[in-house]
Design a protein around this motif. Sequence first.
Motif, short mmCIF file in Angstrom:
data_model
loop_
_atom_site.label_atom_id
_atom_site.label_comp_id
_atom_site.label_asym_id
_atom_site.label_seq_id
_atom_site.Cartn_x
_atom_site.Cartn_y
_atom_site.Cartn_z
N PRO A 94 24.45 41.45 44.82
CA PRO A 94 25.81 41.10 44.39
C PRO A 94 26.83 42.22 44.60
O PRO A 94 28.04 41.96 44.56
CB PRO A 94 25.63 40.79 42.90
CG PRO A 94 24.22 40.33 42.78
CD PRO A 94 23.46 41.18 43.76
N GLU A 95 26.35 43.42 44.85
CA GLU A 95 27.28 44.53 45.12
C GLU A 95 27.82 44.46 46.55
O GLU A 95 28.98 44.84 46.80
CB GLU A 95 26.59 45.88 44.90
CG GLU A 95 26.44 46.27 43.44
CD GLU A 95 25.48 45.36 42.69
OE1 GLU A 95 24.37 45.12 43.21
OE2 GLU A 95 25.85 44.89 41.59
N TRP A 98 29.82 39.14 48.18
CA TRP A 98 30.68 38.45 47.23
C TRP A 98 30.82 36.99 47.67
O TRP A 98 31.18 36.72 48.82
CB TRP A 98 32.07 39.08 47.18
CG TRP A 98 32.08 40.56 46.94
CD1 TRP A 98 31.09 41.33 46.41
CD2 TRP A 98 33.16 41.46 47.25
NE1 TRP A 98 31.48 42.65 46.35
CE2 TRP A 98 32.75 42.77 46.86
CE3 TRP A 98 34.43 41.30 47.79
CZ2 TRP A 98 33.56 43.89 47.02
CZ3 TRP A 98 35.26 42.42 47.94
CH2 TRP A 98 34.82 43.69 47.56
N ASP A 101 33.67 31.94 43.76
CA ASP A 101 33.07 31.01 42.80
C ASP A 101 33.62 29.59 42.93
O ASP A 101 33.16 28.67 42.26
CB ASP A 101 33.23 31.52 41.36
CG ASP A 101 34.67 31.65 40.91
OD1 ASP A 101 35.59 31.36 41.70
OD2 ASP A 101 34.89 32.03 39.73
N CYS A 149 31.25 27.69 40.50
CA CYS A 149 31.67 28.01 39.13
C CYS A 149 31.20 26.97 38.12
O CYS A 149 31.03 27.27 36.93
CB CYS A 149 33.19 28.17 39.06
SG CYS A 149 34.12 26.74 39.67
N TYR A 199 26.13 36.34 42.39
CA TYR A 199 26.98 36.64 43.55
C TYR A 199 28.40 36.08 43.39
O TYR A 199 29.30 36.44 44.14
CB TYR A 199 26.36 36.03 44.81
CG TYR A 199 25.01 36.61 45.17
CD1 TYR A 199 24.91 37.76 45.96
CD2 TYR A 199 23.83 36.01 44.73
CE1 TYR A 199 23.67 38.30 46.29
CE2 TYR A 199 22.58 36.54 45.05
CZ TYR A 199 22.52 37.69 45.82
OH TYR A 199 21.29 38.23 46.15
N CYS A 201 32.15 35.32 42.26
CA CYS A 201 33.25 36.17 41.80
C CYS A 201 34.58 35.57 42.25
O CYS A 201 34.63 34.61 43.01
CB CYS A 201 33.10 37.59 42.36
SG CYS A 201 33.28 37.67 44.16
N HIS A 202 35.68 36.17 41.76
CA HIS A 202 37.01 35.84 42.28
C HIS A 202 37.19 36.63 43.58
O HIS A 202 37.77 37.71 43.60
CB HIS A 202 38.09 36.23 41.27
CG HIS A 202 38.07 35.41 40.02
ND1 HIS A 202 37.93 34.04 40.01
CD2 HIS A 202 38.18 35.77 38.71
CE1 HIS A 202 37.96 33.59 38.78
NE2 HIS A 202 38.10 34.63 37.96
N ALA A 203 36.68 36.07 44.67
CA ALA A 203 36.71 36.79 45.94
C ALA A 203 38.12 37.11 46.38
O ALA A 203 38.39 38.18 46.92
CB ALA A 203 35.98 35.97 47.01
N ARG A 206 39.30 40.33 44.67
CA ARG A 206 38.68 41.54 45.22
C ARG A 206 39.22 41.85 46.62
O ARG A 206 39.43 43.01 46.97
CB ARG A 206 37.16 41.37 45.27
CG ARG A 206 36.51 41.27 43.90
CD ARG A 206 34.99 41.30 44.00
NE ARG A 206 34.35 41.15 42.71
CZ ARG A 206 33.05 41.22 42.51
NH1 ARG A 206 32.23 41.43 43.54
NH2 ARG A 206 32.54 41.07 41.30
#
Length: 429
Positions: A94-95, A98, A101, A149, A199, A201-203, A206
């Motif tokens: 997950p780092e 990405w 969601d 999500c 994994y 996220c709010h891509a 970021r």
Amino acid sequence: MANVTVIGTQWGDEGKGKIVDWLASRADVVVRFQGGHNAGHTLVVDGKVYKLSLLPSGVVSGKTGVIGNGVVVDPTALLAEIERVGQQGLNVTPENLWVADTVPLILPLHGALDRAREAARGEHQIGTTGRGIGPAYEDKVGRRAIRLCDLREPETLEWKVDELLRHHNPLLASLGQKTFTREEVLSHLNEVAPKVLPYACHAWDRLDAVARQGRRILFEGAQAVMLDVDHGTYPFVTSSNTVAAQAGTGSGMGPRSTGFVLGIAKAYVTRVGAGPFPTELSDETGRRLGERGHEFGTVTGRPRRCGWFDAVLARRAVRVGGVNGLALTKLDVLDGFDEVAICTGYELDGKRIDAFPSAPGAQARVKPILEFMPGWKENTAGARSWAELPAQAIKYVRRIEELTGAPVTLLSTSPERDDTILMHDPFEG
């Protein structure tokens, strides 16, 4: 420094994976913005072969990969791909991956419907991979998709599954296929949820932070312009927009984010599946191109249809795709041919036309007008500078530039990452 967006300018399989991998060494983040696991990118690095479908090609270079909201994701396929590349020494976590969601999920019922409908088309099949991409995009537009999500909310998931089954089960039953129960679908989703949610996220957020830091973003398209649902050889197309304009929408970054648009084109043309192909060669020359180019679909394994370079379609792709420069791949496959050819126009019902028609009947009737040029006996394989190319190969490249209206800014002469000739750095804008 500019961002770069890489798109295909033919029917896919142009060698985007190698080019993206090569560019990724100078990028910070690599973003997939459309398509699904029907895309296939083959990378060869230090003799090791990596076959990717959902993962952005930049993961091989150790870069952060992003699967944007414009992609449809089969969670089982994604997890299997992460495991497979892990066995090759690539640690995807997950780092460094990405996943937006808001991506719509591809479920087993999507694949079942996709395959059943393709079989029902009979002689009118469009060549789908049967992996559920089209039905998943239909659900997205129909506002019934289950998104990544949603896996966080069991109470939301239940009524959304019910809505999904009300749509899909009657279709499956009408095609004589097994229907799905609520318990089957929920069990599948509950099984994959804890594995894929880390994994999510709010891509877009970021990526906005990455852009504000002045870091380089590389957008990686799947399929190609002639498979675009609006601009391609409809209905023999994919279910998403493949042009560079989709990079902003499919990542949440907006229209100014695309930067330099690099269009990938083979020095000849291939196509997998059904649909019009004006320059297709069904003779010994076509077979020779296929054998020398190892032309088999990365995802399907199907032999690719092969033909001469079509400058008319490439010119269209350059215009609607917003291409600033071309990356020409597999020039070495043409080594040793006595002559090579480029399509400069078409004949339709006895008249010359200079643009590909829109209607499928006319598309099937066009005949290519070919311009033949002398080939070259010397090897271009492995060339890493313009000076290493034979004169006739250079003339061939220059003619492609002239006919497509786009400069060849990068030339690939083998599957190996470093066998690349750079005329202009896309990251310089």
